[in-house]
Design a protein around this motif. Structure first.
Motif, PDB file in Angstrom:
ATOM      1  N   HIS A  68       8.114   1.837   1.866  1.00 38.31           N
ATOM      2  CA  HIS A  68       8.279   0.922   0.746  1.00 38.31           C
ATOM      3  C   HIS A  68       8.991   1.625  -0.401  1.00 38.31           C
ATOM      4  O   HIS A  68       8.478   2.609  -0.953  1.00 38.31           O
ATOM      5  CB  HIS A  68       6.914   0.410   0.289  1.00 38.31           C
ATOM      6  CG  HIS A  68       6.999  -0.644  -0.766  1.00 38.31           C
ATOM      7  ND1 HIS A  68       6.076  -0.774  -1.773  1.00 38.31           N
ATOM      8  CD2 HIS A  68       7.919  -1.631  -0.969  1.00 38.31           C
ATOM      9  CE1 HIS A  68       6.405  -1.788  -2.547  1.00 38.31           C
ATOM     10  NE2 HIS A  68       7.517  -2.327  -2.079  1.00 38.31           N
ATOM     11  N   GLY A 124       7.024   2.172  -3.489  1.00 43.71           N
ATOM     12  CA  GLY A 124       5.844   3.008  -3.406  1.00 43.71           C
ATOM     13  C   GLY A 124       4.548   2.206  -3.434  1.00 43.71           C
ATOM     14  O   GLY A 124       4.533   1.004  -3.172  1.00 43.71           O
ATOM     15  N   LEU A 125       3.459   2.867  -3.772  1.00 43.17           N
ATOM     16  CA  LEU A 125       2.148   2.230  -3.837  1.00 43.17           C
ATOM     17  C   LEU A 125       2.086   1.248  -4.996  1.00 43.17           C
ATOM     18  O   LEU A 125       2.347   1.591  -6.137  1.00 43.17           O
ATOM     19  CB  LEU A 125       1.059   3.299  -4.009  1.00 43.17           C
ATOM     20  CG  LEU A 125      -0.366   2.789  -4.222  1.00 43.17           C
ATOM     21  CD1 LEU A 125      -0.872   2.076  -2.983  1.00 43.17           C
ATOM     22  CD2 LEU A 125      -1.294   3.932  -4.614  1.00 43.17           C
ATOM     23  N   GLN A 126       1.725  -0.012  -4.699  1.00 50.67           N
ATOM     24  CA  GLN A 126       1.585  -1.030  -5.723  1.00 50.67           C
ATOM     25  C   GLN A 126       0.149  -1.536  -5.836  1.00 50.67           C
ATOM     26  O   GLN A 126      -0.310  -1.885  -6.918  1.00 50.67           O
ATOM     27  CB  GLN A 126       2.517  -2.205  -5.428  1.00 50.67           C
ATOM     28  CG  GLN A 126       3.994  -1.881  -5.551  1.00 50.67           C
ATOM     29  CD  GLN A 126       4.407  -1.568  -6.979  1.00 50.67           C
ATOM     30  OE1 GLN A 126       3.943  -2.207  -7.925  1.00 50.67           O
ATOM     31  NE2 GLN A 126       5.255  -0.561  -7.143  1.00 50.67           N
ATOM     32  N   ASP A 173      -3.858  -0.616  -4.418  1.00 58.29           N
ATOM     33  CA  ASP A 173      -4.721   0.333  -3.711  1.00 58.29           C
ATOM     34  C   ASP A 173      -5.453  -0.342  -2.565  1.00 58.29           C
ATOM     35  O   ASP A 173      -6.025  -1.433  -2.724  1.00 58.29           O
ATOM     36  CB  ASP A 173      -5.745   0.942  -4.666  1.00 58.29           C
ATOM     37  CG  ASP A 173      -5.095   1.887  -5.674  1.00 58.29           C
ATOM     38  OD1 ASP A 173      -4.150   2.592  -5.280  1.00 58.29           O
ATOM     39  OD2 ASP A 173      -5.535   1.906  -6.839  1.00 58.29           O
ATOM     40  N   ASP A 174      -5.448   0.316  -1.414  1.00 54.67           N
ATOM     41  CA  ASP A 174      -6.177  -0.174  -0.256  1.00 54.67           C
ATOM     42  C   ASP A 174      -7.665  -0.263  -0.590  1.00 54.67           C
ATOM     43  O   ASP A 174      -8.260   0.677  -1.113  1.00 54.67           O
ATOM     44  CB  ASP A 174      -5.962   0.772   0.927  1.00 54.67           C
ATOM     45  CG  ASP A 174      -6.420   0.160   2.234  1.00 54.67           C
ATOM     46  OD1 ASP A 174      -6.955  -0.961   2.212  1.00 54.67           O
ATOM     47  OD2 ASP A 174      -6.242   0.813   3.285  1.00 54.67           O
ATOM     48  N   ARG A 186       0.814  -1.214   0.000  1.00 52.22           N
ATOM     49  CA  ARG A 186       0.000   0.000   0.000  1.00 52.22           C
ATOM     50  C   ARG A 186       0.848   1.265   0.000  1.00 52.22           C
ATOM     51  O   ARG A 186       0.319   2.368   0.106  1.00 52.22           O
ATOM     52  CB  ARG A 186      -0.917   0.014   1.225  1.00 52.22           C
ATOM     53  CG  ARG A 186      -2.046  -1.001   1.155  1.00 52.22           C
ATOM     54  CD  ARG A 186      -2.959  -0.884   2.359  1.00 52.22           C
ATOM     55  NE  ARG A 186      -2.310  -1.318   3.582  1.00 52.22           N
ATOM     56  CZ  ARG A 186      -2.847  -1.186   4.797  1.00 52.22           C
ATOM     57  NH1 ARG A 186      -4.028  -0.605   4.934  1.00 52.22           N
ATOM     58  NH2 ARG A 186      -2.201  -1.635   5.864  1.00 52.22           N
ATOM     59  N   GLY A 187       2.172   1.095  -0.083  1.00 53.97           N
ATOM     60  CA  GLY A 187       3.066   2.242  -0.104  1.00 53.97           C
ATOM     61  C   GLY A 187       3.420   2.768   1.265  1.00 53.97           C
ATOM     62  O   GLY A 187       4.008   3.850   1.388  1.00 53.97           O
TER      63      GLY A 187
END
Length: 389
Positions: free
Chosen positions: A359, A362-364, A366-367, A354-355
């Motif tokens: 991490h 980064g965001l991979q 989406d929550d 979720r970043g």
């Protein structure tokens, strides 16, 4: 890191004639004060591999510990021996007299060893050691017959222990993987497959006569067969519509008698739905859309991603099982012996994708997205399976 690994490899090889002997000499004196050893340190105290293709758990209790496993081959075969887990392991293959036939340090995934050797029938030994680590690992010995992981006939079958999920691969498309099941009581026998491959199965008796066949009944085009059986030996023949990997599981259930079974394997026993496993979710919703599409961009050997999780790309024929075992080992390391929902490593992965938690990628995911819910379901199932042993 490479410099350290190479130095350790040289030190381990040099220790082969001294360090290993020292352990044996200290067995009677110092070992009484050390933790209990799960596998013997020499050929006389070795652990016999009974089930090929099934991971054997092990633990290196001390820096000087080594675990020795015994292989008994009935005929010429190609054998693959490899470790898995977070330890930096080294392996050596010995003949019946203790002569070294092959050795490897980092030929497997991450810092695990992998040895592939064609051997004549006889007795052999595999030594597992480490220069820098103590802790848990898994060792797997797999018979590869001319590139085939399991024999095509009942006579060349692989023993399938009850309650232990084994893996197989249909290749080429007309391949058959055959497993042998030993039943010691009058009971119900359930055999099912899992994974992305559209499988079909036949259950046969000790005379190789077909008792039941099915091409459905389990999750995602996998089959499930249930049959009331008497004590004896049974065989399951697995085929598939195309080349692909699968898992196979045999387990017992309470049966009311011979009329209780389903001759066609329609939908399994009674009205129970097939139980979803972490492997089923992984191959259906995690392996390709998340691991291959995102994680392998950084989390590979020599990649920029955290070394806690290192995957292989889909060019590796066993990428699904290899990557699944990476998650399995990491989640197992986060289990604290209590409720599976308290697994710190599950929380760590979910935060990373979720970043969060710094991490680097980064965001991979989406929550709240379907992919996040799939990942959460997969990791929770895996944590539950690890907690259940």
């Amino acid at each position: 890191m490479l410099g350290r690994v190479n130095t350790d490899r040289r030190a381990w090889r040099l220790a082969g004639g001294v360090g290993f002997v020292t352990v044996g000499l200290l067995h009677g004196a110092a070992y009484a004060q050390e933790p209990a050893d799960d596998h013997g340190n020499d050929r006389l105290d070795s652990t016999r591999i009974e089930h090929y293709g099934v991971s054997q758990t092990g633990r290196l209790e001390t820096m000087g510990d080594r675990d020795v496993f015994r292989l008994d081959l009935q005929g010429r075969a190609e054998i693959e021996m490899r470790s898995s887990g977070a330890l930096d392991t080294q392996g050596r293959l010995l003949d019946s007299e203790g002569e070294v036939l092959a050795e490897d340090d980092d030929g497997g995934t991450d810092l695990n060893f992998r040895i592939v050797q064609t051997l004549e029938g006889g007795v052999y030994y595999v030594e597992v050691a480490s220069n820098m680590d103590v802790g848990d690992y898994k060792m797997t010995a797999r018979i590869r017959r001319a590139g085939d992981d399991h024999g095509d006939t009942s006579g060349a079958s692989t023993l399938l222990p009850l309650g232990i999920r084994n893996t197989g691969r249909i290749a080429p498309a007309d391949d058959t993987d055959t497993f042998r099941i030993e039943v010691s009581e009058t009971t119900g026998l359930r055999v099912s497959t899992g994974g992305p491959t559209d499988t079909a199965g036949e259950l046969r008796d000790s005379n190789d006569a077909v008792l039941t066949m099915s091409d459905h009944g389990a999750i995602q085009n996998n089959f499930q067969i249930e049959r009331h059986v008497e004590p004896g030996t049974y065989y399951v023949h697995v085929t598939a519509a195309a080349v692909g990997s699968f898992t196979v599981l045999a387990e017992l259930y309470e049966s009311d008698g011979p009329d209780d079974h389903d001759d066609h394997g329609d939908e399994g026993h009674g009205e129970d739905e097939p139980e979803e496993s972490a492997w089923d979710v992984f191959v259906a919703s995690i392996s390709q859309p998340i691991v291959q599409a995102r994680c392998v961009n950084c989390h590979v050997a020599d990649g920029t991603g955290s070394p806690a999780l290192r995957f292989v790309t889909s060019s590796n024929a066993d990428h699904e099982m290899t990557n699944f075992e990476q998650f399995e080992s990491f989640v197992a390391a986060g289990h604290d012996g209590h409720d599976h929902e308290d697994n710190d490593n599950v929380t760590w992965i979910l935060d990373k994708i979720r970043g969060l938690a710094n991490h680097g990628g980064g965001l991979q995911v989406d929550d709240g997205s379907q992919e996040f819910m799939d990942m959460e379901r997969f990791l929770n199932l895996l944590a539950e399976e690890v907690a259940d042993g």
